[in-house]
Design a protein around this motif. Structure first.
Motif, PDB file in Angstrom:
ATOM      1  N   HIS A 192       6.131   3.592   7.679  1.00  0.00           N
ATOM      2  CA  HIS A 192       4.856   3.337   6.795  1.00  0.00           C
ATOM      3  C   HIS A 192       3.282   3.875   7.745  1.00  0.00           C
ATOM      4  O   HIS A 192       3.786   4.028   9.167  1.00  0.00           O
ATOM      5  CB  HIS A 192       3.634   1.398   6.471  1.00  0.00           C
ATOM      6  CG  HIS A 192       3.532   1.037   8.050  1.00  0.00           C
ATOM      7  ND1 HIS A 192       4.778   0.920   8.403  1.00  0.00           N
ATOM      8  CD2 HIS A 192       2.810   0.932   9.062  1.00  0.00           C
ATOM      9  CE1 HIS A 192       3.990  -0.349   9.520  1.00  0.00           C
ATOM     10  NE2 HIS A 192       2.713   0.293   9.868  1.00  0.00           N
ATOM     11  N   VAL A 193       2.604   4.520   6.933  1.00  0.00           N
ATOM     12  CA  VAL A 193       1.623   5.544   8.636  1.00  0.00           C
ATOM     13  C   VAL A 193       0.516   5.173   8.059  1.00  0.00           C
ATOM     14  O   VAL A 193       0.317   4.379   7.519  1.00  0.00           O
ATOM     15  CB  VAL A 193       1.521   6.515   7.047  1.00  0.00           C
ATOM     16  CG1 VAL A 193       0.026   7.905   7.867  1.00  0.00           C
ATOM     17  CG2 VAL A 193       1.991   7.409   6.513  1.00  0.00           C
ATOM     18  N   THR A 194       0.079   4.710  10.258  1.00  0.00           N
ATOM     19  CA  THR A 194      -0.193   4.921  10.894  1.00  0.00           C
ATOM     20  C   THR A 194      -1.883   5.833  11.153  1.00  0.00           C
ATOM     21  O   THR A 194      -1.698   6.951  11.425  1.00  0.00           O
ATOM     22  CB  THR A 194       0.231   4.153  11.440  1.00  0.00           C
ATOM     23  OG1 THR A 194      -1.457   2.972  12.633  1.00  0.00           O
ATOM     24  CG2 THR A 194       0.757   4.509  12.860  1.00  0.00           C
ATOM     25  N   ASP A 204      -3.220   5.537  13.499  1.00  0.00           N
ATOM     26  CA  ASP A 204      -4.297   4.714  15.293  1.00  0.00           C
ATOM     27  C   ASP A 204      -2.412   5.430  15.704  1.00  0.00           C
ATOM     28  O   ASP A 204      -1.876   5.635  15.704  1.00  0.00           O
ATOM     29  CB  ASP A 204      -4.495   3.039  15.364  1.00  0.00           C
ATOM     30  CG  ASP A 204      -3.560   2.658  14.888  1.00  0.00           C
ATOM     31  OD1 ASP A 204      -2.290   2.395  14.422  1.00  0.00           O
ATOM     32  OD2 ASP A 204      -4.127   1.579  14.429  1.00  0.00           O
ATOM     33  N   PRO A 227       0.033   3.032  18.510  1.00  0.00           N
ATOM     34  CA  PRO A 227       0.432   2.455  18.886  1.00  0.00           C
ATOM     35  C   PRO A 227       0.949   2.178  20.250  1.00  0.00           C
ATOM     36  O   PRO A 227       1.082   3.380  20.838  1.00  0.00           O
ATOM     37  CB  PRO A 227       1.214   0.862  18.204  1.00  0.00           C
ATOM     38  CG  PRO A 227       0.843   1.862  16.924  1.00  0.00           C
ATOM     39  CD  PRO A 227       0.159   3.392  17.475  1.00  0.00           C
ATOM     40  N   VAL A 228       0.755   0.994  21.207  1.00  0.00           N
ATOM     41  CA  VAL A 228       1.097   1.295  22.033  1.00  0.00           C
ATOM     42  C   VAL A 228       2.216   0.077  23.076  1.00  0.00           C
ATOM     43  O   VAL A 228       2.333  -0.383  22.366  1.00  0.00           O
ATOM     44  CB  VAL A 228       0.448   1.050  23.913  1.00  0.00           C
ATOM     45  CG1 VAL A 228       1.291   0.924  24.637  1.00  0.00           C
ATOM     46  CG2 VAL A 228      -0.778   2.298  23.766  1.00  0.00           C
ATOM     47  N   ARG A 275       0.822  -0.653   0.068  1.00  0.00           N
ATOM     48  CA  ARG A 275       0.016   0.092   0.002  1.00  0.00           C
ATOM     49  C   ARG A 275       0.763   1.371  -0.674  1.00  0.00           C
ATOM     50  O   ARG A 275       1.457   1.547   0.832  1.00  0.00           O
ATOM     51  CB  ARG A 275      -0.461  -0.299   1.053  1.00  0.00           C
ATOM     52  CG  ARG A 275      -2.077   1.295   1.430  1.00  0.00           C
ATOM     53  CD  ARG A 275      -2.433   0.611   2.275  1.00  0.00           C
ATOM     54  NE  ARG A 275      -2.206   1.142   3.744  1.00  0.00           N
ATOM     55  CZ  ARG A 275      -2.645  -0.283   4.928  1.00  0.00           C
ATOM     56  NH1 ARG A 275      -3.484  -1.467   4.520  1.00  0.00           N
ATOM     57  NH2 ARG A 275      -1.771   0.169   5.826  1.00  0.00           N
ATOM     58  N   ARG A 276       1.289   1.853  -1.176  1.00  0.00           N
ATOM     59  CA  ARG A 276       1.657   2.971  -1.283  1.00  0.00           C
ATOM     60  C   ARG A 276       1.509   3.839   0.322  1.00  0.00           C
ATOM     61  O   ARG A 276       0.393   4.827  -0.286  1.00  0.00           O
ATOM     62  CB  ARG A 276       2.577   3.555  -2.878  1.00  0.00           C
ATOM     63  CG  ARG A 276       2.165   1.809  -3.836  1.00  0.00           C
ATOM     64  CD  ARG A 276       3.530   1.312  -3.275  1.00  0.00           C
ATOM     65  NE  ARG A 276       3.696  -0.304  -3.820  1.00  0.00           N
ATOM     66  CZ  ARG A 276       4.300  -0.469  -4.870  1.00  0.00           C
ATOM     67  NH1 ARG A 276       4.785   0.629  -5.573  1.00  0.00           N
ATOM     68  NH2 ARG A 276       4.134  -1.280  -6.000  1.00  0.00           N
ATOM     69  N   THR A 277       2.571   4.518   0.207  1.00  0.00           N
ATOM     70  CA  THR A 277       2.530   5.658   0.929  1.00  0.00           C
ATOM     71  C   THR A 277       1.659   7.289  -0.539  1.00  0.00           C
ATOM     72  O   THR A 277       2.081   6.903  -1.096  1.00  0.00           O
ATOM     73  CB  THR A 277       4.442   6.426   1.624  1.00  0.00           C
ATOM     74  OG1 THR A 277       4.847   5.629   2.425  1.00  0.00           O
ATOM     75  CG2 THR A 277       3.171   7.794   2.302  1.00  0.00           C
ATOM     76  N   LYS A 314       8.097   0.543  12.980  1.00  0.00           N
ATOM     77  CA  LYS A 314       7.938   0.558  11.742  1.00  0.00           C
ATOM     78  C   LYS A 314       6.397   2.135  11.364  1.00  0.00           C
ATOM     79  O   LYS A 314       6.634   1.887  10.177  1.00  0.00           O
ATOM     80  CB  LYS A 314       7.374  -0.719  11.016  1.00  0.00           C
ATOM     81  CG  LYS A 314       8.389  -1.778  11.391  1.00  0.00           C
ATOM     82  CD  LYS A 314      10.063  -0.921  10.493  1.00  0.00           C
ATOM     83  CE  LYS A 314      10.792  -2.969  10.671  1.00  0.00           C
ATOM     84  NZ  LYS A 314      10.603  -3.227  12.179  1.00  0.00           N
TER      85      LYS A 314
END
Lengths: 208, 252
Positions: free
Chosen positions: A30-32, A34, A36-37, A15-17, A87
């Protein structure tokens, strides 16, 4: 990028940025959306009435603030991109806190007293940074995220925020700065992670 | 004998690995058995980075738990299928034996256990959080049988369980190893064990007493780990004796 000798993953598209964001996402990230913890142990819960933040160099105390006193220091809003060594990157995160510049000024210092700092945290975590990476508006002690008090799982009541380095450097539950003349590794830096952690040079692990 | 990790500070280079076989792990995950030629060894609990490169040079990286112990052949990764994810659907549905990709590791020097660390050991897993403990249990079986060990494994249903047969077999052959299952959505008929989410009572009933100073490892989705670790602290276990690994939302 020299990918010529790499094996090609047959049929992998990925999934390309979004091209609009490409220049903001470091290699291998990669862009998220959410948040994460990731923490090495249980989330500490220190009552604000017991919380303090302090700075020292050797045996010399340089400043100490209770939660109430800390609230009275000048606060700054910033909107930044953050990059976790696991990441994910998260764009346009909104933080509020006290810049390290403001803290030093409140302590009567015109510059960091040493070239390096060890940030110490509740739960026994620590991380090392060059002090040059903390000043000039590049680092803060953040107490609010997205216009709300910073949640404990994300490092509340206060975490270090140094967004231009991998996010493990933005130590959760930060309680003190130990200014040191010689660099020494903190928690993850002793366990195989890079001593500096620049995401743009992909300095994830020792030797990168 | 490759029982330990390489010295810290060793540069972790990417290496090309070949998929030798894959097998389903419960309902939503797959085990990838990888042939490696230059693997430096690893400690139970460590993970590895995978890099996939598309034919136009685009790359994506993710980390996965190593589910095999260093004395076993190759390196096995447990990959949970994340719906709508970028990498895990490829690794769980597309990849086949013979395919190659890049791997580097091992990574993570804290969430690890080896025989020399001793016990008692208390391992709490939620869902695919069992993967690093599979490596711990294989290592323990080979090098540390008899170390008192309890595994509390929370899964939605028996069909979601990973490594169930192997884990049960390990426990059957070693009275010092106890596996406690809890099924959070659907338990088997006539099941008499736990059938609910992990809570304080379940932790109190299954963990070694605090004065036995167990080494505690908790791995799973973030809400599971937050709940288990915080509750154990409330029950009197030293925070520094509790090591955690949280998954997701991974942001895939």
């Amino acid at each position: 990028m020299n990918n010529q000798n790499r094996p090609i993953a047959r049929g992998f598209r990925g999934r390309r940025t979004d091209p609009a964001n490409r220049a903001r996402v470091p290699p291998g990230q990669h862009v998220t959306q959410d948040f994460p913890v990731l923490s090495a142990g249980p989330t500490p819960h220190v009552p604000l009435t017991e919380w303090t933040f302090s700075m020292h160099a050797g045996n010399t105390p340089l400043g100490k603030w209770t939660w109430a006193e800390f609230q009275d220091l000048p606060h700054t809003h910033i909107t930044v991109d953050i990059h976790c060594v696991t990441k994910w990157s998260k764009l346009d995160t909104v933080w509020e806190g006290v810049t390290i510049d403001a803290l030093l000024e409140a302590a009567g210092l015109t510059a960091p007293p040493t070239a390096h700092v060890m940030a110490h945290c509740d739960g026994g975590y620590s991380t090392n940074l060059p002090t040059a990476d903390l000043v000039g508006g590049r680092g803060m002690i953040a107490t609010r995220f997205a216009d709300a008090p910073l949640a404990a799982a994300h490092g509340g009541p206060a975490r270090l925020l140094v967004p231009h380095l991998y996010f493990w450097k933005s130590a959760k539950w930060v309680r003190s700065f130990e200014f040191i003349t010689a660099e020494r590794p903190g928690f993850w830096e002793s366990l195989g992670y890079h001593i500096y952690g620049d995401p743009w040079r992909e300095q994830r692990y020792s030797g990168d | 004998m490759a029982t330990s990790a390489p010295p810290l500070g060793r540069r972790l280079d990417w290496q090309t690995v070949r998929v030798e076989s894959t097998e389903p792990l419960g309902r939503r995950a797959r085990l990838l058995k990888l042939g490696v030629t230059d693997w430096p060894g690893h400690l139970p609990g460590q993970h590895a980075d995978v890099r996939l490169t598309a034919d136009d040079g685009y790359e994506a990286q993710r980390s996965y738990s190593i589910a095999s112990a260093a004395h076993e052949p190759g390196v096995s990764l447990a990959v949970e299928h994340v719906e709508g994810g970028e990498v895990s659907p490829y690794l769980t549905t597309e990849i086949r034996p013979g395919d190659a990709f890049e791997l580097r590791g091992p990574i993570g020097g804290y969430f690890v256990w080896e025989a020399a660390n001793g016990g008692p050991l208390y391992l709490c897993a939620g869902g695919s959080g069992i993967a690093p403990f599979k490596a711990v249990l294989e290592h323990r079986e080979r090098f540390a049988r008899g170390v008192p060990t309890t595994v509390l494994y929370a899964v939605r249903s028996p069909e979601h369980a990973m490594f169930a047969e192997r884990i049960n077999a390990l426990a059957t052959s070693d009275p010092a190893l106890q596996i406690v299952w809890t099924y959070t959505r659907a338990a088997p008929k006539s099941w008499r064990g736990y059938a609910r989410r992990v809570d304080a009572a379940m932790l109190r009933e299954t963990a070694p007493r605090p004065d036995a100073r167990p080494l505690i490892y908790v791995c799973g989705p973030t809400p599971f780990v937050e709940l288990v670790a915080s509750t154990l602290v409330e029950l009197g276990y030293a925070p520094e004796s509790i090591r955690t690994e949280r998954f997701g939302p991974s942001g895939e």
